[in-house]
Write a protein that holds these residues in place. Structure first.
Motif, PDB file in Angstrom:
ATOM      1  N   ARG A   1       0.870  -1.338   0.073  1.00 22.86           N
ATOM      2  CA  ARG A   1       0.047   0.134  -0.103  1.00 22.86           C
ATOM      3  C   ARG A   1       0.952   1.179   0.053  1.00 22.86           C
ATOM      4  N   HIS A   2       1.783   1.299   0.655  1.00 22.44           N
ATOM      5  CA  HIS A   2       2.923   2.324   0.962  1.00 22.44           C
ATOM      6  C   HIS A   2       3.407   2.814  -0.493  1.00 22.44           C
ATOM      7  N   ILE A   3       3.840   1.646  -1.205  1.00 26.50           N
ATOM      8  CA  ILE A   3       4.333   1.597  -2.472  1.00 26.50           C
ATOM      9  C   ILE A   3       3.500   2.496  -3.515  1.00 26.50           C
ATOM     10  N   LEU A   4       2.125   1.724  -3.493  1.00 22.90           N
ATOM     11  CA  LEU A   4       1.264   2.538  -4.417  1.00 22.90           C
ATOM     12  C   LEU A   4       1.160   3.910  -4.022  1.00 22.90           C
ATOM     13  N   GLU A   5       0.991   4.039  -2.684  1.00 16.37           N
ATOM     14  CA  GLU A   5       0.851   5.650  -2.509  1.00 16.37           C
ATOM     15  C   GLU A   5       1.893   6.620  -3.163  1.00 16.37           C
ATOM     16  N   ALA A   6       3.225   5.874  -2.952  1.00 20.05           N
ATOM     17  CA  ALA A   6       4.358   6.650  -3.461  1.00 20.05           C
ATOM     18  C   ALA A   6       4.255   6.746  -4.863  1.00 20.05           C
ATOM     19  N   MET A   7       3.560   5.728  -5.702  1.00 28.15           N
ATOM     20  CA  MET A   7       3.299   6.132  -6.843  1.00 28.15           C
ATOM     21  C   MET A   7       2.200   6.888  -7.330  1.00 28.15           C
TER      22      MET A   7
ATOM     23  N   VAL B   1      -5.951  -7.320  -2.309  1.00 31.06           N
ATOM     24  CA  VAL B   1      -5.713  -6.329  -3.355  1.00 31.06           C
ATOM     25  C   VAL B   1      -6.631  -5.428  -3.117  1.00 31.06           C
ATOM     26  N   THR B   2      -8.053  -5.729  -2.563  1.00 29.45           N
ATOM     27  CA  THR B   2      -8.959  -4.968  -2.696  1.00 29.45           C
ATOM     28  C   THR B   2      -9.036  -3.810  -1.365  1.00 29.45           C
ATOM     29  N   ARG B   3      -8.150  -4.083  -0.453  1.00 29.52           N
ATOM     30  CA  ARG B   3      -7.998  -3.099   0.451  1.00 29.52           C
ATOM     31  C   ARG B   3      -7.360  -1.699   0.092  1.00 29.52           C
ATOM     32  N   ASP B   4      -6.680  -1.938  -1.195  1.00 32.69           N
ATOM     33  CA  ASP B   4      -6.211  -0.630  -1.900  1.00 32.69           C
ATOM     34  C   ASP B   4      -6.809  -0.232  -2.972  1.00 32.69           C
ATOM     35  N   ILE B   5      -8.089  -0.599  -3.229  1.00 34.93           N
ATOM     36  CA  ILE B   5      -8.939   0.156  -4.462  1.00 34.93           C
ATOM     37  C   ILE B   5      -8.847   1.713  -4.334  1.00 34.93           C
ATOM     38  N   ASP B   6      -8.700   2.221  -3.100  1.00 31.48           N
ATOM     39  CA  ASP B   6      -8.834   3.631  -3.193  1.00 31.48           C
ATOM     40  C   ASP B   6      -7.606   4.248  -3.654  1.00 31.48           C
ATOM     41  N   VAL B   7      -6.390   3.503  -3.484  1.00 28.73           N
ATOM     42  CA  VAL B   7      -5.236   4.276  -4.120  1.00 28.73           C
ATOM     43  C   VAL B   7      -4.843   3.689  -5.437  1.00 28.73           C
ATOM     44  N   ILE B   8      -5.254   2.542  -5.778  1.00 24.92           N
ATOM     45  CA  ILE B   8      -5.310   2.071  -7.202  1.00 24.92           C
ATOM     46  C   ILE B   8      -5.984   3.069  -8.167  1.00 24.92           C
TER      47      ILE B   8
END
Length: 276
Positions: A108-114, A131-138
């Motif tokens: 999640r932190h990596i996705l936030e950096a992206m 992976v669904t936990r990070d839908i908001d970031v993705i």
């Protein structure tokens, strides 16, 4: 099914790794972890350097890469300064959604950096419903991302035989629905093809409009040699081997999927994992 997994922390000098071979369509791969507690019996990484040099049983250890966010942003920015595209495959030698990621949230932190320093394209390869936990970031990555969910079979009994520590099939299917409902580009990777029922293609056609079929002989990076060293053939019963283990397996799967998908929706091996 759970097992004891040794967890360690490392601080790598780099987060992105230049690609080649099977992943030559990408500029870089990114592995938030080293090792994989899903321990799939057929995983080609078992016979690759990262799996062999550790001298510990594959699936019993996971290294968590620290300080990855700031390094990632710097590395992406540095590549773009040179006028080059940054296309990332996450991940090539682990699953980015390890069970430990529930706690660590490394991916999640990596996705936030992206989101702050976006690549030109990100391909997320997983078999975990986490992976669904990070839908908001993705979703913030827009059309620069695709999620590829591995679903090798519709039979959880087969899944338990080949990858007993991996997430259940139904959990993955539910995750696909959530991703699609959030308008995130998603495909199913029937990779590797394991024995499945005749209902499997129709079921997937109701969830996605793009699948990739792969087998041991095209997708293990060694034309099946790594898989043969793993003695995967012994996990098939005699009646399954003719159709489900061999260089013709993907052709058999193609025939079954063509009743439920258009030809252009069915990709094979490397082409199904390319950017875009």
């Amino acid at each position: 099914m759970k097992r004891v997994v040794e967890v360690n922390y490392t601080t790598p000098s780099r987060i992105l790794t230049a690609t080649g071979g099977f992943l030559s369509g990408y500029s870089h791969s990114l592995n938030p972890y080293t090792g994989c507690s899903f321990a799939c019996s057929y995983c080609y990484v078992r016979k690759s350097p990262v799996g062999l040099f550790r001298r510990q049983e594959w699936g019993t250890w996971v290294d968590i890469k620290q300080s990855s966010q700031e390094k990632l942003k710097r590395e992406i920015a540095n590549v773009k300064k040179k006028g080059k595209e940054v296309t990332i495959f996450m991940s090539s030698s682990t699953d980015p959604y390890q069970p430990i990621d529930y706690k660590e949230k490394r991916t999640r932190h990596i996705l936030e950096a992206m989101v702050e320093t976006p690549p030109d394209f990100l391909f997320i390869q997983t078999r975990s419903s986490l992976v669904t936990r990070d839908i908001d970031v993705i979703t913030k990555l827009g059309d620069k991302v695709r999620v590829s969910m591995t679903v090798e079979t519709d039979c959880d009994s087969i899944r338990k035989r080949f990858s007993p520590y991996a997430p259940p099939i139904q959990a993955r299917l539910k995750a696909i629905r959530k991703l699609r409902e959030s308008n995130i580009p998603v495909q199913v990777a029937v990779s590797p093809v394991l024995p499945f029922t005749n209902q499997f293609p129709k079921m997937l056609s109701k969830l996605v409009d793009r699948i990739v079929i792969d087998d041991y002989f095209s997708g293990d990076g060694s034309h099946g040699k790594r898989t043969e060293k793993l003695n995967i053939k012994e996990l098939y019963d005699e009646g399954e081997r003719k159709l489900w283990y061999g260089k013709q397996t993907h052709q058999h799967a193609f025939q079954l999927f063509q009743d439920s998908f258009n030809r252009e929706q069915i990709l094979f091996s490397q082409e199904g994992f390319l950017p875009g």
